[in-house]
Scaffold this motif. Structure first.
Motif, PDB file in Angstrom:
ATOM      1  N   ARG A   1       0.849  -1.199   0.000  1.00 45.80           N
ATOM      2  CA  ARG A   1       0.000   0.000   0.000  1.00 45.80           C
ATOM      3  C   ARG A   1       0.880   1.242   0.000  1.00 45.80           C
ATOM      4  O   ARG A   1       1.724   1.422   0.880  1.00 45.80           O
ATOM      5  CB  ARG A   1      -0.891   0.007   1.241  1.00 45.80           C
ATOM      6  N   PHE A   2       0.690   2.084  -0.991  1.00 48.05           N
ATOM      7  CA  PHE A   2       1.318   3.398  -1.017  1.00 48.05           C
ATOM      8  C   PHE A   2       0.234   4.425  -0.751  1.00 48.05           C
ATOM      9  O   PHE A   2      -0.772   4.478  -1.459  1.00 48.05           O
ATOM     10  CB  PHE A   2       1.974   3.684  -2.364  1.00 48.05           C
ATOM     11  N   LEU A   3       0.431   5.255   0.280  1.00 45.61           N
ATOM     12  CA  LEU A   3      -0.545   6.281   0.608  1.00 45.61           C
ATOM     13  C   LEU A   3      -0.137   7.571  -0.093  1.00 45.61           C
ATOM     14  O   LEU A   3       0.838   8.235   0.291  1.00 45.61           O
ATOM     15  CB  LEU A   3      -0.628   6.495   2.120  1.00 45.61           C
ATOM     16  N   GLY A   4      -0.867   7.889  -1.146  1.00 47.26           N
ATOM     17  CA  GLY A   4      -0.580   9.092  -1.916  1.00 47.26           C
ATOM     18  C   GLY A   4      -1.303  10.303  -1.371  1.00 47.26           C
ATOM     19  O   GLY A   4      -2.109  10.219  -0.442  1.00 47.26           O
ATOM     20  N   GLY A   5      -1.036  11.445  -1.958  1.00 49.63           N
ATOM     21  CA  GLY A   5      -1.708  12.674  -1.558  1.00 49.63           C
ATOM     22  C   GLY A   5      -3.130  12.719  -2.079  1.00 49.63           C
ATOM     23  O   GLY A   5      -3.591  11.807  -2.774  1.00 49.63           O
ATOM     24  N   PRO A   6      -3.869  13.768  -1.756  1.00 45.37           N
ATOM     25  CA  PRO A   6      -5.226  13.925  -2.274  1.00 45.37           C
ATOM     26  C   PRO A   6      -5.265  13.815  -3.791  1.00 45.37           C
ATOM     27  O   PRO A   6      -4.303  14.182  -4.485  1.00 45.37           O
ATOM     28  CB  PRO A   6      -5.621  15.325  -1.796  1.00 45.37           C
ATOM     29  N   VAL A   7      -6.365  13.325  -4.311  1.00 49.02           N
ATOM     30  CA  VAL A   7      -6.482  13.049  -5.744  1.00 49.02           C
ATOM     31  C   VAL A   7      -6.199  14.291  -6.579  1.00 49.02           C
ATOM     32  O   VAL A   7      -5.575  14.205  -7.643  1.00 49.02           O
ATOM     33  CB  VAL A   7      -7.886  12.488  -6.059  1.00 49.02           C
ATOM     34  N   ASP A   8      -6.626  15.481  -6.098  1.00 49.69           N
ATOM     35  CA  ASP A   8      -6.482  16.674  -6.923  1.00 49.69           C
ATOM     36  C   ASP A   8      -5.038  17.158  -7.045  1.00 49.69           C
ATOM     37  O   ASP A   8      -4.763  18.091  -7.801  1.00 49.69           O
ATOM     38  CB  ASP A   8      -7.389  17.808  -6.421  1.00 49.69           C
ATOM     39  N   TRP A   9      -4.112  16.510  -6.331  1.00 42.53           N
ATOM     40  CA  TRP A   9      -2.706  16.872  -6.514  1.00 42.53           C
ATOM     41  C   TRP A   9      -2.119  16.249  -7.782  1.00 42.53           C
ATOM     42  O   TRP A   9      -1.036  16.643  -8.218  1.00 42.53           O
ATOM     43  CB  TRP A   9      -1.883  16.455  -5.291  1.00 42.53           C
ATOM     44  N   LEU A  10      -2.815  15.277  -8.348  1.00 40.61           N
ATOM     45  CA  LEU A  10      -2.452  14.703  -9.654  1.00 40.61           C
ATOM     46  C   LEU A  10      -0.980  14.298  -9.746  1.00 40.61           C
ATOM     47  O   LEU A  10      -0.234  14.770 -10.600  1.00 40.61           O
ATOM     48  CB  LEU A  10      -2.779  15.677 -10.786  1.00 40.61           C
ATOM     49  N   LYS A  11      -0.570  13.386  -8.872  1.00 39.85           N
ATOM     50  CA  LYS A  11       0.825  12.962  -8.855  1.00 39.85           C
ATOM     51  C   LYS A  11       1.122  11.799  -9.798  1.00 39.85           C
ATOM     52  O   LYS A  11       2.267  11.389  -9.950  1.00 39.85           O
ATOM     53  CB  LYS A  11       1.235  12.571  -7.426  1.00 39.85           C
ATOM     54  N   HIS A  12       0.082  11.210 -10.411  1.00 39.20           N
ATOM     55  CA  HIS A  12       0.265  10.127 -11.385  1.00 39.20           C
ATOM     56  C   HIS A  12       0.999   8.919 -10.792  1.00 39.20           C
ATOM     57  O   HIS A  12       1.794   8.255 -11.467  1.00 39.20           O
ATOM     58  CB  HIS A  12       1.015  10.641 -12.622  1.00 39.20           C
ATOM     59  N   ASP A  13       0.709   8.630  -9.528  1.00 39.72           N
ATOM     60  CA  ASP A  13       1.335   7.473  -8.892  1.00 39.72           C
ATOM     61  C   ASP A  13       0.861   6.162  -9.496  1.00 39.72           C
ATOM     62  O   ASP A  13       1.637   5.205  -9.601  1.00 39.72           O
ATOM     63  CB  ASP A  13       1.046   7.493  -7.383  1.00 39.72           C
ATOM     64  N   VAL A  14      -0.401   6.099  -9.900  1.00 40.46           N
ATOM     65  CA  VAL A  14      -0.915   4.876 -10.525  1.00 40.46           C
ATOM     66  C   VAL A  14      -0.165   4.606 -11.821  1.00 40.46           C
ATOM     67  O   VAL A  14       0.246   3.464 -12.099  1.00 40.46           O
ATOM     68  CB  VAL A  14      -2.428   4.996 -10.790  1.00 40.46           C
ATOM     69  N   GLU A  15       0.047   5.651 -12.616  1.00 41.20           N
ATOM     70  CA  GLU A  15       0.788   5.483 -13.868  1.00 41.20           C
ATOM     71  C   GLU A  15       2.228   5.040 -13.602  1.00 41.20           C
ATOM     72  O   GLU A  15       2.787   4.221 -14.343  1.00 41.20           O
ATOM     73  CB  GLU A  15       0.790   6.790 -14.663  1.00 41.20           C
TER      74      GLU A  15
END
Length: 316
Positions: A150-164
């Motif tokens: 599990r990677f805990l990313g920032g809020p969705v609207d930060w658009l960090k493209h972690d899934v990509e």
């Protein structure tokens, strides 16, 4: 939106003589706030400086990506924290359309990426290598992610493209987005008593490493084209197969009409430049000391008059 009023907490600092500009419009300057502490405090801080300069100011809470379109259209006057890694694309796209411009860099150097507290390295000693992290993916598994980490990313609207990135590098991780910056810090705090391995999205300048020493994960080095040219990078069939810039910029953005409508305030805006430690302190006042953003801004001004006074005294 709400009017910013001068805080009594600034005390003697606010009472000190400051020249008031007669050049600027009496219409309010609109500044945007988002959802992380340093940006909110900095925006309140600059609002208070503008008021010392004789300007009217309003704050509006906006989406951190959509704000550049709002600035371009003149609905928002300025943005105080344009992070290269998170917002560089939206910022550049808006500039290409016209209506906003680069109002100068802060002295700060930024980095935004996957990060872990040092106790995590004890369980996964190959860190900070991303390949080593991937080999340890099962250490980060939760019921929510099954046998993947599990990677805990920032809020969705930060658009960090972690899934990509996970897909592009073939990582055995599932990206779960936190609802706020506070949720990221809560994850680390909850893991600390048992030294549970965690990996989250983090950035610098920030207060976090003063509380929890840690390291950024080292991904394949960022390069121009990583985000839009699949033929480049380690995976010839995917974009985002790289890390974020390790020495990113932190800029200010302004509506093209600001220099003419509020020339004195605009000069302040372009002169303002904060360092990594100064921005980290702004975040600490809220996230550690639990001050309200308005009070944190006033406190910072009171403690750092030698830094900010030349900015407004040179604006007329």
């Amino acid at each position: 939106m709400r009017k910013i009023t001068q805080l009594a907490a600034v005390g003697a600092v606010a009472a000190a003589p400051v020249s008031v500009s007669a050049m600027d419009s009496s219409d309010p300057i609109t500044l945007a706030t988002h959802n992380w502490s340093s940006q909110i405090v900095m925006t309140h801080l600059v609002a208070q400086l503008f008021e010392m300069n004789g300007n009217n100011v309003e704050l509006v809470s906006t989406d951190s990506q959509a704000v550049y379109e709002s600035i371009r259209l003149g609905d928002v006057t300025a943005e105080l924290e344009v992070w290269e890694g998170a917002f560089g694309v939206a910022f550049n796209e808006a500039m290409e359309k016209g209506g906003l411009h680069d109002a100068g860099d802060h002295n700060a150097v930024t980095r935004e990426d996957w990060w872990y507290p040092m106790w995590t390295k004890e369980s996964c000693p190959g860190l900070p290598s991303w390949e080593a992290l991937n080999d340890c993916a099962s250490l980060f598994a939760t019921p929510e992610t099954g046998d993947k980490g599990r990677f805990l990313g920032g809020p969705v609207d930060w658009l960090k493209h972690d899934v990509e990135r996970v897909e592009g590098l073939g990582m055995d991780f599932v990206v779960v987005n936190a609802g706020s910056a506070a949720a990221l810090w809560a994850e680390v705090a909850s893991a600390e008593p048992t030294k549970r391995p965690v990996v989250i999205f983090n950035w610098t300048p920030n207060f976090v490493e003063a509380v929890w020493p840690g390291e950024f994960v080292e991904f394949p080095e960022y390069f121009e084209g990583c985000k839009d040219d699949a033929s480049l990078g380690p995976n010839p069939n995917a974009t985002y197969d790289c890390g974020n810039p390790a020495d990113g910029y932190l800029k200010k953005a302004a509506w093209d009409g600001m220099p003419e409508k509020w020339p004195s305030a605009y000069k302040i805006l372009t002169t303002i430049s904060f360092t990594n430690p100064q921005i980290a302190e702004m975040a600490k006042l809220v996230d550690v000391d639990e001050m309200e953003p308005e009070d944190a801004a006033a406190h910072w001004l009171e403690q750092n008059e030698d830094t900010w006074r030349p900015w407004i005294e040179g604006s007329s």
